[in-house]
Design an enzyme around this catalytic site. Structure first.
Site, short mmCIF file in Angstrom:
data_model
loop_
_atom_site.label_atom_id
_atom_site.label_comp_id
_atom_site.label_asym_id
_atom_site.label_seq_id
_atom_site.Cartn_x
_atom_site.Cartn_y
_atom_site.Cartn_z
N LYS A 22 0.83 -1.21 0.00
CA LYS A 22 0.00 0.00 0.00
C LYS A 22 0.86 1.25 0.00
O LYS A 22 0.60 2.21 -0.73
CB LYS A 22 -0.92 0.00 1.23
CG LYS A 22 -1.81 1.23 1.31
CD LYS A 22 -2.41 1.43 2.69
CE LYS A 22 -1.41 2.08 3.61
NZ LYS A 22 -1.99 3.02 4.57
N ASN A 23 1.89 1.25 0.84
CA ASN A 23 2.71 2.45 0.97
C ASN A 23 3.60 2.70 -0.24
O ASN A 23 4.22 3.76 -0.34
CB ASN A 23 3.56 2.37 2.24
CG ASN A 23 2.72 2.50 3.50
OD1 ASN A 23 1.61 3.01 3.47
ND2 ASN A 23 3.25 2.01 4.61
N ARG A 94 -3.92 10.62 4.74
CA ARG A 94 -2.81 11.56 4.75
C ARG A 94 -1.96 11.49 3.49
O ARG A 94 -1.34 12.48 3.10
CB ARG A 94 -1.93 11.31 5.98
CG ARG A 94 -2.60 11.68 7.29
CD ARG A 94 -1.69 11.39 8.48
NE ARG A 94 -2.39 11.65 9.73
CZ ARG A 94 -2.34 12.79 10.39
NH1 ARG A 94 -1.63 13.79 9.91
NH2 ARG A 94 -2.98 12.94 11.54
N CYS A 118 -5.28 8.42 9.93
CA CYS A 118 -5.24 7.85 11.27
C CYS A 118 -4.81 8.90 12.30
O CYS A 118 -3.93 9.71 12.04
CB CYS A 118 -4.25 6.69 11.31
SG CYS A 118 -4.85 5.18 10.54
N ARG A 123 2.07 14.56 12.46
CA ARG A 123 2.67 14.32 11.15
C ARG A 123 2.60 15.57 10.26
O ARG A 123 1.96 15.58 9.23
CB ARG A 123 2.00 13.13 10.45
CG ARG A 123 2.27 11.83 11.16
CD ARG A 123 2.12 10.63 10.27
NE ARG A 123 0.74 10.21 10.16
CZ ARG A 123 0.36 9.09 9.56
NH1 ARG A 123 1.24 8.31 9.00
NH2 ARG A 123 -0.91 8.77 9.49
N ASP A 307 5.29 1.28 11.68
CA ASP A 307 4.09 0.57 11.24
C ASP A 307 4.03 -0.88 11.74
O ASP A 307 3.03 -1.56 11.53
CB ASP A 307 3.99 0.58 9.71
CG ASP A 307 3.41 1.88 9.18
OD1 ASP A 307 2.94 2.70 9.98
OD2 ASP A 307 3.43 2.07 7.94
N ILE A 329 8.96 7.82 16.29
CA ILE A 329 8.49 8.45 15.05
C ILE A 329 7.25 9.29 15.28
O ILE A 329 7.21 10.47 14.94
CB ILE A 329 8.20 7.37 13.97
CG1 ILE A 329 9.41 6.44 13.79
CG2 ILE A 329 7.83 8.03 12.66
CD1 ILE A 329 10.66 7.11 13.28
N ARG A 399 -8.24 -0.29 5.35
CA ARG A 399 -7.42 0.69 4.66
C ARG A 399 -6.08 0.10 4.24
O ARG A 399 -5.48 0.56 3.26
CB ARG A 399 -7.16 1.91 5.55
CG ARG A 399 -8.39 2.79 5.79
CD ARG A 399 -8.01 4.04 6.57
NE ARG A 399 -6.85 4.68 5.98
CZ ARG A 399 -5.75 5.02 6.65
NH1 ARG A 399 -5.66 4.80 7.94
NH2 ARG A 399 -4.74 5.60 6.02
#
Length: 420
Positions: A22-23, A94, A118, A123, A307, A329, A399
């Site tokens: 996904k990323n 995002r 989320c 961020r 993640d 993070i 998601r």
């Protein structure tokens, strides 16, 4: 609103297919804004975030078409008819901010809503905006929107990130591909998803040096052309299912997974007592004997990914001994702790660190997902808990994970989706 019901205690055995990342897919879809030709992406995961990005691109005039029977191949293309990314779409995800750089580079202007997604921290997008300003963009914030324009074309420059940012690296990388002159990105993110984007942009005609390092050198070109690109497998999905196998004591081959993308996750799992080995067609995961507590700190790649923090906490909740998990993070990514403690986990949070003391057995409970990765940690906890666990608000899960209940039930888990 859908829920996931799990009866714990079943070891997992067999094979789980790992989908496209996904990323990686989201910035690759945004890259379709950089050319007037077709960009064809294969190994596309079927996820809610992918549909959201497709809707966003459609609003810009880019047609996103499925060219195979199961939606794994997307063809993107079309003239840009709007440079506005509205709040109604951007608030859902995002990653929508990733259209800013391509729109500005291609059209000279963009109006993009500040993003949502989320609730795991602020961020901020200031690194994106400051980098674009260094390239000559004029940026204003107005009523929750980023208003960006450039006179002529963006100009190449040297940008030094004060901290590693995946999103800012992706945005500026795409913008620099169509800028005048040379752009140097120092302290750039090195994630496999960044490398994947670089390879796709090069296939489209971009000139990028230093791929895979912390310094990317981009020689801007006049235009990019179409290409076909296969998305890399999802390393976070891989890590999540590896934790599931470790917790249940099973043995599973994660098909199409790449061990070289796991970074610190593979090392930490080995320290915890899990064998992670490359085999033909994927990665085999199995527990050696018992699970052992291991300390981790989230860091930019190749460090331990944020993640995977929630999933690893679920694993440590049933390991022997204690472990310390430090989140460096995001400042608000321990929201799953209260739900895991409802299931019997012993977790104490002290600022940015959590002390996890393993227990012999978790207990099934009614729990609620608060974000994407938190939802997967609750699924993992349910797999080993005694009795029934029901996870609500699983739209977070959808998601980033495709058909979790189908993949896990195929390897022996008692799990089903309850549709209200």
């Amino acid at each position: 609103m859908d829920r996931i019901r799990i009866i714990g205690g079943q070891p997992l055995a067999g094979e789980i297919p790992i989908g496209g990342a996904k990323n990686a897919a989201l910035p690759l879809m945004a890259a379709g804004l950089l050319t007037d030709e077709r960009l064809v992406l294969t190994r596309v995961p079927r996820l809610a975030d992918i549909a959201t990005m497709a809707d966003l691109l459609a609003g810009h005039g880019i047609a996103v078409e499925q060219t195979d029977s199961d939606g794994r191949v997307l063809s993107l293309g079309g003239a840009i008819t709007s440079t506005e990314a509205p709040y109604d779409i951007v608030r859902k995800m995002r990653a929508s901010i990733l259209v800013l750089g391509p729109l500005l580079a291609r059209c000279g202007e963009a109006r993009v809503s500040l993003p949502g997604g989320c609730a795991i921290g602020t961020r901020p997008v200031d690194l994106h905006l400051k980098g674009l300003e260094q390239m000559g963009a004029i940026i204003e914030l107005d009523a929750g929107y980023v208003m960006a324009r450039v006179i002529g074309r963006l100009k190449g420059t040297t940008i030094i990130f004060p901290m590693v940012s995946v999103g800012a690296t992706e945005n500026l990388l795409m913008a620099a591909s169509l800028a005048d002159g040379q752009t140097v990105l120092r302290n750039a993110a090195r994630e496999p998803e960044i490398i994947d984007l670089c390879h796709c942009l090069v296939a489209m005609g971009a000139r990028i040096g230093g791929i895979g390092t912390g310094e990317l050198v981009i020689e801007g070109v006049e235009r990019l052309h179409g290409a076909t690109h296969a998305i890399i497998p999802d390393r976070i999905e891989t890590g999540t299912y590896a934790c599931a196998v470790a917790m249940t004591g099973g043995s599973v081959v994660l098909r199409d997974a790449r061990i070289d993308h796991l970074g610190a996750v593979a090392r930490v799992l080995e320290e915890a007592g899990i064998d992670v080995a490359e085999v033909p067609g994927g990665v085999r995961v199995q527990r050696r004997n018992g699970l052992h507590g291991v300390d981790v700190m989230t860091e930019p790649y190749p460090g331990f990914p944020t993640d995977m923090q929630a999933q690893f906490m679920a694993l440590m909740a049933v390991a022997d001994g204690a472990s310390m998990i430090t989140e460096s993070i995001f400042e608000n990514r321990f929201m799953h702790v209260s739900e895991l403690t409802r299931m019997g986990a012993r977790v104490n949070v002290h600022g940015a660190s959590a002390i996890v003391r393993g227990v012999p057995q978790l207990a099934g409970a009614q729990v609620m997902a608060t974000d994407l990765r938190a939802s997967s940690s609750l699924i993992l906890a349910g797999l080993v808990a005694k009795g029934e666990t029901v996870v609500s608000r699983v739209y977070h899960l959808d998601r980033g994970y495709e058909d979790v209940e189908g993949k896990l039930s195929a390897v022996g888990a008692k799990i089903e989706r309850l549709r209200d």
